[in-house]
Design an enzyme around this catalytic site. Structure first.
Site, mmCIF file in Angstrom:
data_model
loop_
_atom_site.group_PDB
_atom_site.id
_atom_site.type_symbol
_atom_site.label_atom_id
_atom_site.label_comp_id
_atom_site.label_asym_id
_atom_site.label_seq_id
_atom_site.Cartn_x
_atom_site.Cartn_y
_atom_site.Cartn_z
ATOM 1 N N ALA A 189 -1.195 -7.259 -9.255
ATOM 2 C CA ALA A 189 -1.218 -8.392 -9.306
ATOM 3 C C ALA A 189 -1.935 -8.893 -7.959
ATOM 4 C CB ALA A 189 0.080 -9.085 -9.608
ATOM 5 N N GLY B 103 0.884 -4.124 -10.924
ATOM 6 C CA GLY B 103 0.580 -4.768 -12.112
ATOM 7 C C GLY B 103 -0.617 -3.842 -12.949
ATOM 8 N N GLU C 43 1.171 -0.943 -14.605
ATOM 9 C CA GLU C 43 2.142 -1.940 -15.674
ATOM 10 C C GLU C 43 1.205 -2.263 -16.705
ATOM 11 O OE1 GLU C 43 3.536 -4.741 -12.881
ATOM 12 O OE2 GLU C 43 5.350 -4.114 -13.106
ATOM 13 N N GLU D 221 5.520 -2.558 -5.292
ATOM 14 C CA GLU D 221 5.944 -4.057 -4.880
ATOM 15 C C GLU D 221 7.144 -4.031 -3.707
ATOM 16 O OE1 GLU D 221 5.487 -2.650 -7.911
ATOM 17 O OE2 GLU D 221 4.348 -3.998 -9.107
HETATM 18 N N1 DAK Z 1 -4.451 -8.270 -4.813
HETATM 19 C C1 DAK Z 1 -5.603 -9.286 -4.001
HETATM 20 N N2 DAK Z 1 -6.562 -8.524 -3.668
HETATM 21 C C2 DAK Z 1 -6.629 -7.254 -3.615
HETATM 22 C C3 DAK Z 1 -5.603 -6.425 -3.982
HETATM 23 C C4 DAK Z 1 -4.534 -7.147 -4.880
HETATM 24 N N3 DAK Z 1 -3.377 -6.372 -5.331
HETATM 25 N N4 DAK Z 1 -5.761 -5.332 -3.977
HETATM 26 C C5 DAK Z 1 -7.051 -5.080 -3.242
HETATM 27 N N5 DAK Z 1 -7.543 -6.289 -2.938
HETATM 28 C C6 DAK Z 1 -8.797 -6.864 -2.325
HETATM 29 C C7 DAK Z 1 -8.774 -6.838 -0.747
HETATM 30 O O1 DAK Z 1 -7.969 -7.707 -0.272
HETATM 31 C C8 DAK Z 1 -10.156 -6.699 -0.477
HETATM 32 O O2 DAK Z 1 -10.622 -7.844 -0.624
HETATM 33 P P1 DAK Z 1 -11.562 -8.268 0.694
HETATM 34 O O3 DAK Z 1 -10.921 -8.168 2.020
HETATM 35 O O4 DAK Z 1 -12.833 -7.390 0.699
HETATM 36 O O5 DAK Z 1 -12.058 -9.817 0.163
HETATM 37 C C9 DAK Z 1 -10.857 -5.817 -1.753
HETATM 38 O O6 DAK Z 1 -9.762 -5.997 -2.658
HETATM 39 C C10 DAK Z 1 -11.039 -4.422 -1.425
HETATM 40 O O7 DAK Z 1 -9.584 -3.818 -0.964
HETATM 41 P P2 DAK Z 1 -9.512 -2.909 0.523
HETATM 42 O O8 DAK Z 1 -10.399 -3.262 1.436
HETATM 43 O O9 DAK Z 1 -8.094 -2.850 0.737
HETATM 44 O O10 DAK Z 1 -9.875 -1.188 -0.296
HETATM 45 P P3 DAK Z 1 -9.247 -0.092 0.327
HETATM 46 O O11 DAK Z 1 -10.145 1.154 -0.684
HETATM 47 O O12 DAK Z 1 -9.434 0.188 1.789
HETATM 48 O O13 DAK Z 1 -7.841 -0.141 -0.200
HETATM 49 C C11 DAK Z 1 -5.995 -0.322 -1.943
HETATM 50 C C12 DAK Z 1 -7.580 -0.006 -1.451
HETATM 51 C C13 DAK Z 1 -5.848 -0.127 -3.285
HETATM 52 C C14 DAK Z 1 -5.212 1.013 -1.460
HETATM 53 C C15 DAK Z 1 -5.509 -1.535 -1.050
HETATM 54 O O14 DAK Z 1 -6.453 -2.631 -1.538
HETATM 55 C C16 DAK Z 1 -4.186 -1.959 -1.390
HETATM 56 O O15 DAK Z 1 -3.208 -1.385 -1.007
HETATM 57 N N6 DAK Z 1 -4.060 -3.020 -2.302
HETATM 58 C C17 DAK Z 1 -2.899 -3.547 -2.530
HETATM 59 C C18 DAK Z 1 -2.245 -2.654 -3.656
HETATM 60 C C19 DAK Z 1 -1.150 -3.160 -4.094
HETATM 61 O O16 DAK Z 1 0.056 -3.193 -3.306
HETATM 62 N N7 DAK Z 1 -0.738 -3.615 -5.467
HETATM 63 C C20 DAK Z 1 0.488 -4.098 -5.936
HETATM 64 C C21 DAK Z 1 0.402 -5.657 -5.804
HETATM 65 S S1 DAK Z 1 1.829 -6.394 -6.056
HETATM 66 C C22 DAK Z 1 5.854 -10.590 -10.334
HETATM 67 C C23 DAK Z 1 4.956 -10.569 -11.111
HETATM 68 C C24 DAK Z 1 3.767 -9.605 -10.643
HETATM 69 C C25 DAK Z 1 4.143 -8.686 -9.789
HETATM 70 C C26 DAK Z 1 5.371 -8.385 -9.250
HETATM 71 C C27 DAK Z 1 6.121 -9.918 -9.412
HETATM 72 N N8 DAK Z 1 6.835 -11.436 -10.526
HETATM 73 C C28 DAK Z 1 6.551 -12.937 -10.939
HETATM 74 C C29 DAK Z 1 8.332 -11.356 -10.492
HETATM 75 C C30 DAK Z 1 3.204 -7.502 -9.536
HETATM 76 C C31 DAK Z 1 3.091 -7.268 -8.172
HETATM 77 C C32 DAK Z 1 2.052 -6.358 -7.773
HETATM 78 O O17 DAK Z 1 1.074 -5.978 -8.724
#
Ligand code: DAK
Length: 258
Positions: free
Chosen positions: A63, A108, A111, A131
């Protein structure tokens, strides 16, 4: 529609999450567009759906953290409901849905893949529910579907430990059905989709529905779902053609979806 693309070729529809610069992160607009596209799929002609991500690096990296970072409690609940509603729609979609996981499937993204019926992935895929490391719980079904797919112990290790797993481990624990070199993923998914699309459409739909509905029921009630699905097929032309072809020792000439 710009953040989610849809293309239908013959009996196979392909949905592509199209935000490669943000690694296809799910913002509200993506969820809204995905919801609208599901409503527009022509179920008269399309018999199997593929979901994938744009680019070579990511299926969906979660997400959208930027969008979520400022949510209030109420807004967080609304965002979670938006995601859950569209994922439930995908899970209960009348035709089979295959996830072609072409890279990161985090939060997400994992998911979304789990809301699909079948998952194939590329060798560079990475799965996880990170998360709790961000101070939140999984919000689009991760606390529920992962345990149903891989068992509670493995799911808790991933969710509570925020432990990401690579493609081979995802295959070993049953989170994905198969792993392919990146360039072979889409052809392999299309081949499976074509195989599914070539089978009797009403029977395929009924089998999916019975499997989904029965999964949360005690077995004695679950088999009733199957009995209804099985019985309903005998009112179809496709059953007559399928069984007729077998008895006449010939190939099926084509299922007509009736
Ligand atoms: N959201 C927004 N932007 C994201 C993103 C994300 N999840 N993942 C990557 N990006 C963006 C980065 O910010 C970057 O943008 P710029 O800085 O270039 O503008 C671009 O994508 C490229 O990412 P990186 O430069 O970080 O690329 P790397 O290859 O170095 O790293 C990575 C890739 C996937 C390991 C890293 O980007 C990363 O760790 N991303 C986050 C992964 C993550 O933590 N995903 C889980 C998100 S939390 C809920 C509803 C929904 C949810 C929870 C609760 N409720 C309402 C209760 C869901 C939660 C989630 O999914």
């Amino acid at each position: 529609m710009e953040m989610v693309l849809y293309e239908a070729t013959g009996s196979i529809g392909t949905i592509t999450i199209n935000r490669p610069k943000a690694l296809n992160a799910l913002c509200s607009q993506v969820l809204d567009e995905l919801n609208e596209i599901l409503d527009q799929v022509d179920l008269e002609t399309v018999r199997c759906l593929i979901v994938t991500g744009a680019g070579e690096k990511s299926f969906v990296a979660g997400a959208d953290i930027s969008e979520m970072s400022t949510l209030s409690k109420e807004e967080g609940e609304a965002f979670g409901k938006k995601g859950n509603d569209v994922f439930l729609k995908l899970e209960a979609f009348p035709i089979p849905v295959i996830a072609a996981v072409n890279g990161f499937a985090l939060g997400g993204g994992c998911e979304l893949a789990m809301a699909c019926d079948i998952r194939y992935c590329s060798e560079n895929a990475l799965f996880g529910q990170p998360e709790v490391g961000l101070g939140i719980t999984p919000g689009f079904g991760g606390t529920q579907r992962l345990a149903r797919i891989v068992g509670p112990g493995r799911a808790k290790e991933m969710v509570l430990g925020a432990r990401n797993i690579k493609a081979e481990e995802a295959y070993r624990i049953g989170l994905v059905n198969a792993v392919f070199p990146a360039e072979e993923l889409i052809p392999a998914v299309q081949k499976l989709a074509a195989k599914i699309a070539g089978n009797a459409p009403i029977a395929v739909r009924a089998a999916k529905k019975a499997m989904n509905e029965g999964a949360s029921l005690p077995i004695a009630q679950a088999v009733v779902c199957e009995e209804k699905a099985f019985g309903s097929c005998f009112a179809t032309e496709d059953q007559k053609e399928g069984m007729g072809a077998f008895l006449e020792k010939r190939k099926v000439t084509g299922f007509v979806n009736k």
